[in-house]
Design a protein around this motif. Structure first.
Motif, short mmCIF file in Angstrom:
data_model
loop_
_atom_site.label_atom_id
_atom_site.label_comp_id
_atom_site.label_asym_id
_atom_site.label_seq_id
_atom_site.Cartn_x
_atom_site.Cartn_y
_atom_site.Cartn_z
N VAL A 40 56.10 72.95 63.93
CA VAL A 40 55.31 71.77 64.28
C VAL A 40 56.26 70.60 64.58
N GLY A 41 57.28 70.44 63.75
CA GLY A 41 58.26 69.39 64.00
C GLY A 41 58.91 69.52 65.36
N ALA A 66 59.04 67.76 57.38
CA ALA A 66 59.62 68.57 58.46
C ALA A 66 59.37 67.92 59.82
N ILE A 67 58.20 67.31 59.98
CA ILE A 67 57.90 66.61 61.23
C ILE A 67 58.80 65.39 61.38
N ALA A 68 58.94 64.62 60.30
CA ALA A 68 59.79 63.43 60.35
C ALA A 68 61.25 63.79 60.63
N ALA A 69 61.72 64.91 60.07
CA ALA A 69 63.11 65.31 60.25
C ALA A 69 63.44 65.64 61.70
N GLU A 73 64.22 59.06 65.36
CA GLU A 73 64.35 57.85 64.55
C GLU A 73 64.00 58.07 63.08
N ARG A 74 63.72 59.32 62.69
CA ARG A 74 63.42 59.68 61.30
C ARG A 74 62.46 58.69 60.64
N PRO A 75 61.22 58.63 61.11
CA PRO A 75 60.25 57.68 60.54
C PRO A 75 59.90 58.02 59.09
N ASN A 76 59.48 56.99 58.37
CA ASN A 76 59.03 57.20 57.00
C ASN A 76 57.67 57.89 57.00
N VAL A 77 57.43 58.67 55.96
CA VAL A 77 56.14 59.30 55.75
C VAL A 77 55.39 58.51 54.69
#
Length: 234
Positions: A40-41, A66-69, A73-77
């Motif tokens: 999904v990421g 995993a999606i953020a990684a 820009e590596r957004p916060n979850v």
């Protein structure tokens, strides 16, 4: 109008063994669920995300991470309790094969709007809770990032089915017709006139087409339906 990407968490051992995990603690992705979340990421790596919001339960937070990684820009979850799994009450942690013998099982299957779990919540209450949470988050993120905003909500099977049923204008009694697999992606775009369901229960495919050009990201799309079907994304 913003677009929400509805992601069901990857598979867990409870899913694989037919146990109703519900809100049990410590339910993590298994050896199939972890690569599902990573896929999904990868599918969303080319989508400029305005936010990633997750159910507080661990399996959803793992999927959201995993999606953020995969984002440049590596957004916060962030987490929102409105996206939580159904509170199955006394059914929590029990095998589905045993629950299928319960008298209430037929109601859950055939008239979910009348189903209420002993010591837990009703499916109608869950549907109202989750649909309201998604609409609220969608409005907030559109207000912050503009009408072209695209964001992710990571949740659970029944809650996502309820959101899709609401977006499709279906009575909750029809929501068991919708399938939402672990690691699947569904897409809804809310407008002033109606929600548009862009996809349901997808497993493959690049989704970068969801990101509007930066120069037009503040332009509001028409909320009219495309008579004749339209031309699709470019």
């Amino acid at each position: 109008m913003a677009t929400v990407i509805l992601v069901r968490h990857g598979r867990t051992s409870a899913n694989a063994t037919g146990v109703l995990a519900g809100r049990s603690r410590g339910v993590r992705l298994d050896d199939v669920g972890t690569p599902q979340a990573e896929r999904v990421g990868a599918r969303l790596a080319g989508v400029r995300l305005a936010g990633i919001v997750s159910s507080p339960l661990e399996r959803c937070r793992q999927t959201a991470a995993a999606i953020a990684a995969a984002q440049p820009e590596r957004p916060n979850v962030t987490t929102d309790r409105g996206l939580l799994e159904v509170d199955y009450g006394e059914w929590t942690g029990r095998p589905l094969k045993d629950l299928a013998r319960e008298k209430a099982w037929a109601t859950v299957q055939r008239q979910p709007s009348a189903a209420s779990f002993p010591g837990g919540e009703s499916l109608a209450g869950m549907g109202a809770r989750v649909s309201a949470a998604v609409r609220r988050l969608d409005t907030d993120l559109e207000g912050e990032h503009g009408p072209g905003a695209v964001w992710v909500a990571v949740s659970h099977g029944d809650p996502i089915k309820a959101v899709l049923a609401d977006a499709l204008g279906l009575h909750l009694d029809q929501f068991q017709r919708i399938v939402v697999d672990p690691g699947s992606v569904s897409l809804v775009r809310y407008t002033a006139d109606r929600p548009f369901v862009l996809a349901c229960n997808t497993h493959e495919g690049d989704l970068s087409w969801l990101t509007p050009p930066r120069r037009t990201s503040r332009r509001r799309r028409s909320s009219d339906a495309a008579v004749g079907g339209g031309s699709g994304p470019e």
